[in-house]
Write a protein that holds these residues in place. Structure first.
Motif, PDB file in Angstrom:
ATOM      1  N   ARG A 267      -2.516 -23.764  33.571  1.00  0.00           N
ATOM      2  CA  ARG A 267      -1.431 -23.547  33.089  1.00  0.00           C
ATOM      3  C   ARG A 267      -1.144 -22.882  32.562  1.00  0.00           C
ATOM      4  O   ARG A 267      -1.440 -22.995  31.727  1.00  0.00           O
ATOM      5  CB  ARG A 267      -1.144 -25.512  33.342  1.00  0.00           C
ATOM      6  CG  ARG A 267      -0.890 -25.336  31.190  1.00  0.00           C
ATOM      7  CD  ARG A 267      -0.860 -27.233  31.366  1.00  0.00           C
ATOM      8  NE  ARG A 267      -1.780 -27.280  30.395  1.00  0.00           N
ATOM      9  CZ  ARG A 267      -2.094 -28.000  28.902  1.00  0.00           C
ATOM     10  NH1 ARG A 267      -1.292 -29.462  30.208  1.00  0.00           N
ATOM     11  NH2 ARG A 267      -2.712 -28.096  27.948  1.00  0.00           N
TER      12      ARG A 267
ATOM     13  N   ASN B  33       6.237 -27.027  26.215  1.00  0.00           N
ATOM     14  CA  ASN B  33       7.063 -26.411  27.696  1.00  0.00           C
ATOM     15  C   ASN B  33       7.897 -25.950  26.973  1.00  0.00           C
ATOM     16  O   ASN B  33       8.003 -24.207  27.894  1.00  0.00           O
ATOM     17  CB  ASN B  33       7.095 -27.103  28.691  1.00  0.00           C
ATOM     18  CG  ASN B  33       5.345 -27.318  29.145  1.00  0.00           C
ATOM     19  OD1 ASN B  33       5.121 -26.408  29.653  1.00  0.00           O
ATOM     20  ND2 ASN B  33       4.835 -28.681  28.393  1.00  0.00           N
ATOM     21  N   VAL B 430      10.349 -15.088  41.013  1.00  0.00           N
ATOM     22  CA  VAL B 430      10.988 -16.044  41.395  1.00  0.00           C
ATOM     23  C   VAL B 430      12.231 -15.945  41.373  1.00  0.00           C
ATOM     24  O   VAL B 430      13.237 -14.808  40.544  1.00  0.00           O
ATOM     25  CB  VAL B 430      11.120 -17.657  40.307  1.00  0.00           C
ATOM     26  CG1 VAL B 430      12.450 -18.324  40.383  1.00  0.00           C
ATOM     27  CG2 VAL B 430       9.631 -17.500  39.393  1.00  0.00           C
ATOM     28  N   TYR B 432      15.575 -16.363  40.894  1.00  0.00           N
ATOM     29  CA  TYR B 432      16.891 -17.729  40.006  1.00  0.00           C
ATOM     30  C   TYR B 432      18.080 -17.580  40.502  1.00  0.00           C
ATOM     31  O   TYR B 432      18.831 -18.166  40.281  1.00  0.00           O
ATOM     32  CB  TYR B 432      16.853 -17.543  38.523  1.00  0.00           C
ATOM     33  CG  TYR B 432      15.272 -17.821  37.529  1.00  0.00           C
ATOM     34  CD1 TYR B 432      14.232 -19.200  38.026  1.00  0.00           C
ATOM     35  CD2 TYR B 432      14.748 -16.387  37.123  1.00  0.00           C
ATOM     36  CE1 TYR B 432      13.629 -19.125  37.448  1.00  0.00           C
ATOM     37  CE2 TYR B 432      12.844 -16.689  36.618  1.00  0.00           C
ATOM     38  CZ  TYR B 432      12.619 -17.784  36.909  1.00  0.00           C
ATOM     39  OH  TYR B 432      11.384 -18.444  36.362  1.00  0.00           O
ATOM     40  N   GLU B 481      13.333 -22.615  32.839  1.00  0.00           N
ATOM     41  CA  GLU B 481      13.469 -22.614  34.025  1.00  0.00           C
ATOM     42  C   GLU B 481      11.549 -23.631  34.008  1.00  0.00           C
ATOM     43  O   GLU B 481      11.308 -23.939  35.079  1.00  0.00           O
ATOM     44  CB  GLU B 481      13.486 -21.724  34.820  1.00  0.00           C
ATOM     45  CG  GLU B 481      14.989 -21.743  34.975  1.00  0.00           C
ATOM     46  CD  GLU B 481      15.548 -22.127  36.060  1.00  0.00           C
ATOM     47  OE1 GLU B 481      15.159 -22.709  36.751  1.00  0.00           O
ATOM     48  OE2 GLU B 481      16.564 -22.791  35.304  1.00  0.00           O
ATOM     49  N   GLY B 482      11.188 -23.286  33.152  1.00  0.00           N
ATOM     50  CA  GLY B 482       9.518 -23.674  33.208  1.00  0.00           C
ATOM     51  C   GLY B 482       8.523 -22.779  33.398  1.00  0.00           C
ATOM     52  O   GLY B 482       8.677 -22.055  35.135  1.00  0.00           O
ATOM     53  N   TYR B 483       7.435 -22.492  32.858  1.00  0.00           N
ATOM     54  CA  TYR B 483       6.002 -21.254  33.235  1.00  0.00           C
ATOM     55  C   TYR B 483       5.839 -22.258  34.685  1.00  0.00           C
ATOM     56  O   TYR B 483       5.305 -21.535  35.821  1.00  0.00           O
ATOM     57  CB  TYR B 483       5.825 -21.679  32.174  1.00  0.00           C
ATOM     58  CG  TYR B 483       5.654 -20.253  31.067  1.00  0.00           C
ATOM     59  CD1 TYR B 483       6.935 -19.344  31.201  1.00  0.00           C
ATOM     60  CD2 TYR B 483       5.182 -19.759  30.232  1.00  0.00           C
ATOM     61  CE1 TYR B 483       7.528 -18.981  30.762  1.00  0.00           C
ATOM     62  CE2 TYR B 483       5.177 -19.079  29.118  1.00  0.00           C
ATOM     63  CZ  TYR B 483       6.085 -18.328  29.336  1.00  0.00           C
ATOM     64  OH  TYR B 483       6.628 -17.369  28.748  1.00  0.00           O
ATOM     65  N   GLN B 484       5.683 -23.849  34.736  1.00  0.00           N
ATOM     66  CA  GLN B 484       5.016 -24.580  35.846  1.00  0.00           C
ATOM     67  C   GLN B 484       5.831 -23.959  37.047  1.00  0.00           C
ATOM     68  O   GLN B 484       5.591 -24.245  38.400  1.00  0.00           O
ATOM     69  CB  GLN B 484       4.864 -25.975  35.939  1.00  0.00           C
ATOM     70  CG  GLN B 484       6.573 -26.240  35.901  1.00  0.00           C
ATOM     71  CD  GLN B 484       6.892 -26.689  33.920  1.00  0.00           C
ATOM     72  OE1 GLN B 484       6.817 -25.904  33.498  1.00  0.00           O
ATOM     73  NE2 GLN B 484       7.867 -27.733  34.066  1.00  0.00           N
ATOM     74  N   ASN B 485       7.027 -23.431  37.260  1.00  0.00           N
ATOM     75  CA  ASN B 485       7.474 -23.269  37.791  1.00  0.00           C
ATOM     76  C   ASN B 485       7.518 -21.788  38.533  1.00  0.00           C
ATOM     77  O   ASN B 485       7.577 -21.387  40.026  1.00  0.00           O
ATOM     78  CB  ASN B 485       8.834 -23.667  38.168  1.00  0.00           C
ATOM     79  CG  ASN B 485       9.305 -24.951  37.908  1.00  0.00           C
ATOM     80  OD1 ASN B 485       8.753 -25.879  38.453  1.00  0.00           O
ATOM     81  ND2 ASN B 485       9.861 -25.138  36.917  1.00  0.00           N
ATOM     82  N   PRO B 487       5.696 -19.213  41.150  1.00  0.00           N
ATOM     83  CA  PRO B 487       4.475 -19.572  42.263  1.00  0.00           C
ATOM     84  C   PRO B 487       3.306 -18.642  41.989  1.00  0.00           C
ATOM     85  O   PRO B 487       3.053 -18.013  41.087  1.00  0.00           O
ATOM     86  CB  PRO B 487       5.213 -19.061  43.668  1.00  0.00           C
ATOM     87  CG  PRO B 487       6.101 -17.657  42.497  1.00  0.00           C
ATOM     88  CD  PRO B 487       6.254 -18.648  41.345  1.00  0.00           C
TER      89      PRO B 487
END
Lengths: 373, 845
Positions: A267, B33, B430, B432, B481-485, B487
């Motif tokens: 993560r 986050n 990504v 966006y 937008e979130g690093y977790q998103n 890919p």
């Protein structure tokens, strides 16, 4: 006997008579059977199968017989010789087996005795884990780049987009090198991270560029169980056309799989490093409890302190300003970098609780790891 | 930065109770986050029960104890009079106070009961702020406002139940050093309304340098140090007015000490808005306030009571009397508000980030204010923050705000960034899209306009001085937008060439030493002149010239090592001290040798272009040589003792063999010579010589037994031995070698010859051996396949001062069986050369 034997001379060929041959054979077989050991059997072999043995002499007589009688006598003597030879061979085998049984048992030793007559050498796990980390990148096609530990400030800070007097520099508690004239600042520092090697690589190597740089770094940290003022980092840098954060994540995942095993999630969370933008810190799922320690009723985990995640690295996309300082067109090229502490990797991977163990040079520490950690 | 949830919720409309653990955890996750790493979450106020608002009905002063003790009659509002013992004296009859009745619990699980003390029964206690977990003041009782409702639960009344997030603010995020900045991030994350605590810019503003009648006069003399400067005045403030409880609680939750109303108001607003403020005692000011640089010889005593010699670069707040403050860092002691201050001048400035950073570093003086200015403060806050400060001071201190303010400003060029709308997509990998990018940039406060060619013209908000480049804008979009998103893309093969020959050799060398029994260690790379003395180095030894550190970790070790040996010897001694008698250690590490002709300064080159070759050369010229060395030390047994018998003691031979081991791994040809070199025993020291990559002969190592005085100085076992080798030279020489070429293997028989040669004691065996090899090489195509020394004899038969060296020589020809004559001729040729070179005599029989 057959008819043509009418010229048979009973005196000259007594030894070839059937009963004589039989007696010779019987004597020989008896002697062979009586031989108690290999030495006796050797004597028996000479006496009953040697050049002067009765059967050998008898065999020599065959030529003296009339041609018609030779075949039958030869057959008789041959059979006897065969029987003697066979008896000798089987008695030889018997006696050898008996000797082996006795002697080899007598010679038995304690094979569990130690024989470590060479001192047990070992390499330091920071070296071997550092090599392992580098190899993971080398296998992905990176090359290992190195640089000096006493480094120009420009490489260590300015070229990496640390503006002069920016508080970001304060985070890297720097040891400064005095000028030869005693000046407090000489534009030279003990490198605070391996990132200046990025600059050196960008200035000297052709693009695209994939390098990994391990090495010793220095900060004025106070020595405690988890901090050392002298420590090792390893950092990867990729600069190519069209690299994205998705590629960075791919490299991180490949790296974590190689070092800690498959199936561990990673993560990224926002962080700040002047030389990357965006920047992130990297955590991986705890390779020991795999997050189980955070679930209700889960056993506490010593490795991740029951957080489920372990922070392993800092990373980000190379700040275009860094590329500009190295004469690279940021419109065309982009890059990513990520770096981690080697001691920390050793501690996480091998359960070392106190970083000071890696520094003191106690024989027991390195020895426990042997040649490869 | 410690931020109470209740304070954040005042401006970000997030519905969340301090008791909702899951909700609090989610908020923590969201903060982290979006780049505000939550280091800890502290629940406060939950550990207090049973404390109520009480009233002091009567006070009996008890005497006869070693300090004043009060026996107080208190009311809990239930009509019943209770009695408590109290050691503080800062309250009077009629005061409302926090009263902990028996059965109450105070922070830390401290249970209150009725007990006998000072000869009286105390039915509970009245509390100080520290006892209630709000601040560290335990000198007096917390006296509440007269309108505090008697009998009310104190925890609810004071709003003590809260959650405090401790956020690690990175150096780029100055805006996050405020409730305002963090609340804005929360509002974005939760998509709830945000109320700006700064409010609108007040309308009444006077011009710079306005004279009497307006607020206190001020001007900016050095626009490079300050671009905004505001003064406001509040007159007639009650110096003893208490800080309101709610403010005191929030200050305490944020880790600030309550000082006085004026100081507390400035601190409170600094925490809330991120704008450092300073309050002056107007009575102490002389003439107009000026922002300027320091003049030669100026001094200032700051409020921490340190008299500071000022530097010409220091940015000062000054008046006609001289310096009165280090701008944005710390005020002067002479003009600070005191217990008698009634007229207050409030300052809100915007100072150069770099200037404050340099000043605070120069004076080793970091403050809450300097931390904010270094990281960047909103340029449009000064009038608003100062107006709020004046209003609060008037409200709580009973003062009167002088209308208007003195506002001095320097025009600041607004920043606009032109960015391709697809750039964040290309950074993240990504898609966006322009709409998302625009919306996210507006979320953080940017003004976004479209330009031709799908480009966006973006103006960052005044509170985000860190946003200067498209990359900064991309980061804003990507983090929101979130690093977790993002890919995960499979690794591209990069097509590298693998490890270099040098890198492989280093590994091979380490393994070779380890297989010989050496254990790798790392040692302290710092050194001292005392080490050089202990090594018995002569005054002019090159190793005494070392890199000196300005701020070494330890004053005892101000230098960088020039040799690995002292560190290794100390590590050896440590292991012996820990009960190990057989210790064989090795280390690979850099040593640092200043160049005699080196430059004294490495310039700071520009970063808006790549440096030229000559600029890079200037940098390199200031760096020392940093060769990689290999070192070994050994003591005790080289081969351990065991049931097979005694061990083989380690000695000079093993140290020299370690050098051979390294060189054999490298394939570089070498020779061993007799040497005298510190810190080795003068009769037991070898030098190892190689041809370097340019064909010059070079000493790369010394090895042997250590000098007895060195052994004593480092506290080592007697006969300890050591080796140090310059791996950089060996690696370079090895690099120059091509791949090893194989020889054809002859299957013809070998002819073995033994020869014994008597030579003078002083003749090194290496010289005899090399002469034998040279001689044998002259014997046609007869190959000396191997030569080994099988005996060294120094008895009577060798003669006084002589030794006998016995060698086995193995000869073989590539294409035939050698005849006895050929073998004898080859042997004789070998011996003849040894006789010629070393004066050897062939030993007969």
């Amino acid at each position: 006997m057959s008819a043509p034997n009418n010229t048979y001379d009973p005196v000259e060929v007594a030894a070839l008579a059937p009963d004589a041959v039989q007696r010779i054979q019987a004597d020989a077989l008896a002697a062979i059977a009586a031989a108690a050991d290999l030495d006796q059997l050797k004597a028996v072999r000479i006496a009953h199968a040697g050049d002067r043995a009765p059967i050998t002499l008898a065999n020599a007589e065959i030529g003296a017989l009339p041609p018609a009688a030779r075949a039958e006598a030869g057959k008789r003597v041959g059979a006897a010789r065969g029987a003697i030879r066979q008896a000798l061979a089987s008695r030889q085998a018997e006696l050898e087996e008996e000797r082996d049984r006795r002697v080899l048992v007598d010679e038995a030793v304690d094979v569990t005795l130690p024989w470590d007559r060479t001192a047990a050498g070992a390499r330091h796990p920071v070296t071997t884990v550092g090599e392992h980390l580098a190899d993971v990148f080398v296998d992905m096609g990176y090359e290992v780049a190195e640089g000096p530990e006493v480094e120009a400030e420009w490489y260590n800070f300015d070229a990496l987009n640390f503006p002069p007097d920016h508080p970001a520099r304060d985070q890297y508690d720097t040891i400064f090198v005095a000028g030869p004239d005693g000046a407090e600042r000489s534009g030279v520092v003990l490198r605070t991270h391996t990132s200046p090697v990025q600059i050196r690589a960008l200035l000297t190597r052709p693009l695209p560029l994939y390098v990994v740089s391990p090495g010793k770094c220095y900060r004025t940290d106070t020595l405690d169980a988890t901090h050392s003022p002298v420590f090792n980092q390893i950092e990867c840098l990729a600069v190519d056309e069209g690299l994205t954060m998705a590629d960075l994540r791919g490299a991180i995942d490949a790296f974590v799989t190689a070092m800690f095993g498959a199936g561990l999630q990673t993560r990224l969370r926002p962080d700040y490093f002047p030389f990357t933008e965006p920047s992130a810190d990297v955590s991986m799922q705890c390779h020991v409890c795999r997050g189980a320690s955070t679930r209700p009723g889960g056993q506490p985990c010593r490795v991740c302190r029951s957080q489920g995640w372990i922070e392993i690295a800092g990373c980000g996309m190379v700040n275009p300003r860094v590329l500009v300082a190295c004469g690279i067109d940021p419109e065309r090229y982009s890059g990513f970098a990520f770096g981690l502490g080697i001691e920390r990797s050793v501690m996480i991977r091998h359960g070392v609780a106190d970083i000071r163990d890696t520094l003191e040079g106690d024989l027991r520490f390195s020895r426990a790891f042997g040649m490869e950690a | 930065m410690r931020l109470p949830l209740s304070w954040l919720q005042e401006y970000a409309a997030v519905e969340l109770s301090a008791d909702d653990d899951a909700g609090v955890a989610e908020m923590s996750w969201r903060l982290t986050n979006c780049g505000l790493e939550v280091e800890s979450v502290e629940t406060v106020g939950h550990d207090i029960t049973g404390v109520i608002v009480g009233e002091v009905l009567g006070i009996e002063e008890l005497t006869g104890f070693n300090k004043p003790i009060r026996y107080c009659h208190v009311s809990a509002g239930d009509g019943q009079e209770r009695h408590v013992i109290c050691g503080a004296g800062n309250f009077v009859v009629g005061d409302r106070v926090p009263l902990a009745l028996p059965g109450s619990v105070l922070p830390g699980g401290f249970e209150i009961g009725a007990r006998k003390i000072y000869g009286r029964v105390s039915e509970g206690m009245i509390c100080s702020p520290a006892e209630l977990g709000i601040g560290d003041d335990h000198t007096g009782i917390m006296v509440l406002a007269p309108d505090a409702p008697l009998g009310a639960d104190f925890v609810s009344y004071a709003g003590l139940r809260d959650v405090v997030f401790d956020i690690n603010v990175t150096p780029d995020k100055g805006f996050a050093l405020s409730v305002r900045g963090v609340a804005r991030e929360l509002a974005i994350s939760y998509a709830v309304p945000f109320t700006d605590p700064a409010g609108p810019v007040p309308s009444a503003v006077t011009g710079a340098g306005e004279g009497p009648g307006g607020a206190y006069p001020a001007r900016i003399e050095d626009p490079t140090g300050c671009d905004r400067f505001v003064l406001r005045e509040v007159l007639g403030v009650d110096p003893s007015a208490p800080t309101p409880l709610a403010m005191a609680v929030r200050l305490a939750r944020s880790g600030q000490r309550s000082v006085s109303l004026a100081v507390d108001v400035t601190n409170y607003l600094m925490l809330e808005l991120g704008q450092p403020l300073h309050a002056y005692d107007k009575a102490q000011l002389v003439g107009a306030v000026v922002v300027r640089r320091a003049r030669p010889g100026e001094k200032l005593e700051t409020i921490d009571h340190v008299v500071r010699e000022l530097d010409a670069e220091d940015i000062l707040i000054a008046d006609d009397s001289g310096p009165i403050g280090l701008a944005g860092t710390m005020g002067g002691v002479h003009t600070e508000v005191s217990e008698s201050t009634s007229d207050v001048v409030i300052e809100a400035g915007h100072f150069s980030a770099r200037g404050v950073a340099r000043m605070s570093r120069r004076h080793r003086l970091g403050s809450e204010a300097s931390a904010r200015f270094e990281r960047g403060v909103d340029t449009e806050l000064q009038r608003r923050a100062s107006a709020r400060a004046a209003a609060m001071l008037a409200e709580h201190g009973g003062g009167r705000v002088v209308p208007g303010c003195t506002y001095a400003s320097v025009p600041v060029e607004p920043i606009t960034i032109t960015m391709d709308a697809g750039y964040p997509d290309r950074v993240a990998g990504v898609a966006y899209g322009t709409d998302t990018v625009t919306a996210r940039l507006r979320d953080v406060g940017c003004t976004v306009a479209s330009a031709s060619g799908d480009r966006l013209i973006v103006s960052p908000p005044s509170w985000r001085p860190d946003i200067t480049d498209p990359a900064d804008l991309a980061e804003e979009v990507i983090r929101l937008e979130g690093y977790q998103n993002i890919p995960v893309h499979a690794v591209r093969a990069a097509g590298g060439r693998g490890l270099t020959g040098r890198q492989r050799l280093r590994r091979a060398t380490g393994r070779a030493l380890a297989y010989q029994g050496f254990v790798e260690v790392t040692t302290d790379p710092f050194a001292s002149a005392a080490d050089f003395d202990r090594l018995q180095l002569p005054a002019d030894d090159a190793r005494r010239l070392a890199v000196r550190l300005s701020n070494p970790l330890s004053d005892d070790e101000p230098l960088m090592r020039t040799t690995l040996l002292p560190g290794l010897m100390r590590t050896l001694a440590r292991n012996v001290g820990r009960g190990f008698s057989d210790v064989l250690l090795f280390e690979f590490g850099l040593v640092f040798r200043p160049r005699p002709d080196g430059a004294s300064f490495a310039p700071i080159l520009p970063v808006d272009r790549s440096p030229s070759a000559s600029e890079i050369a200037q940098l390199e010229a200031a760096l020392p040589d940093q060769p990689l060395h290999a070192g070994v030390v050994l003591a005790g047994n080289a081969a351990p003792a065991g049931w097979w018998g005694p061990g083989r003691p380690a000695g000079w031979q093993d140290a020299i063999e370690a050098a051979r081991t390294v060189l054999r791994a490298s394939r570089v040809r070498f020779a061993i010579r007799t040497a005298h070199y510190e810190p080795w025993h003068p009769g037991r020291c070898a030098a190892v010589v190689v041809q370097d990559c340019e064909g010059r002969e070079q000493v790369v190592a010394h090895a042997g037994e250590l000098h007895p005085r060195v052994i004593a100085a480092f506290g080592l076992p007697v006969r300890s031995a050591a080796m140090e080798l310059d791996l950089s030279v060996v690696e370079a020489a090895a690099d120059a070698l091509g791949p090893r070429q194989a020889r054809p293997l002859s299957s013809y028989p070998v002819a073995v010859q033994d020869v014994a040669l008597i030579v003078a004691q002083a003749v090194p065996a290496a010289k005899v051996e090399s002469a034998l090899r040279v001689g044998a090489a002259q014997a046609g195509d007869v190959l000396l396949e191997d030569l080994s020394l099988f005996d060294v004899y120094t008895g009577d038969q060798a003669g006084e001062g002589h030794k006998s060296l016995a060698y086995t020589l193995r000869f073989r020809a590539p294409d035939r069986t050698l005849t006895a004559e050929e073998v004898a001729a080859a042997r004789d040729a070998a011996v003849a050369e040894a006789v010629r070179q070393t004066g050897a005599v062939l030993r007969s029989g």
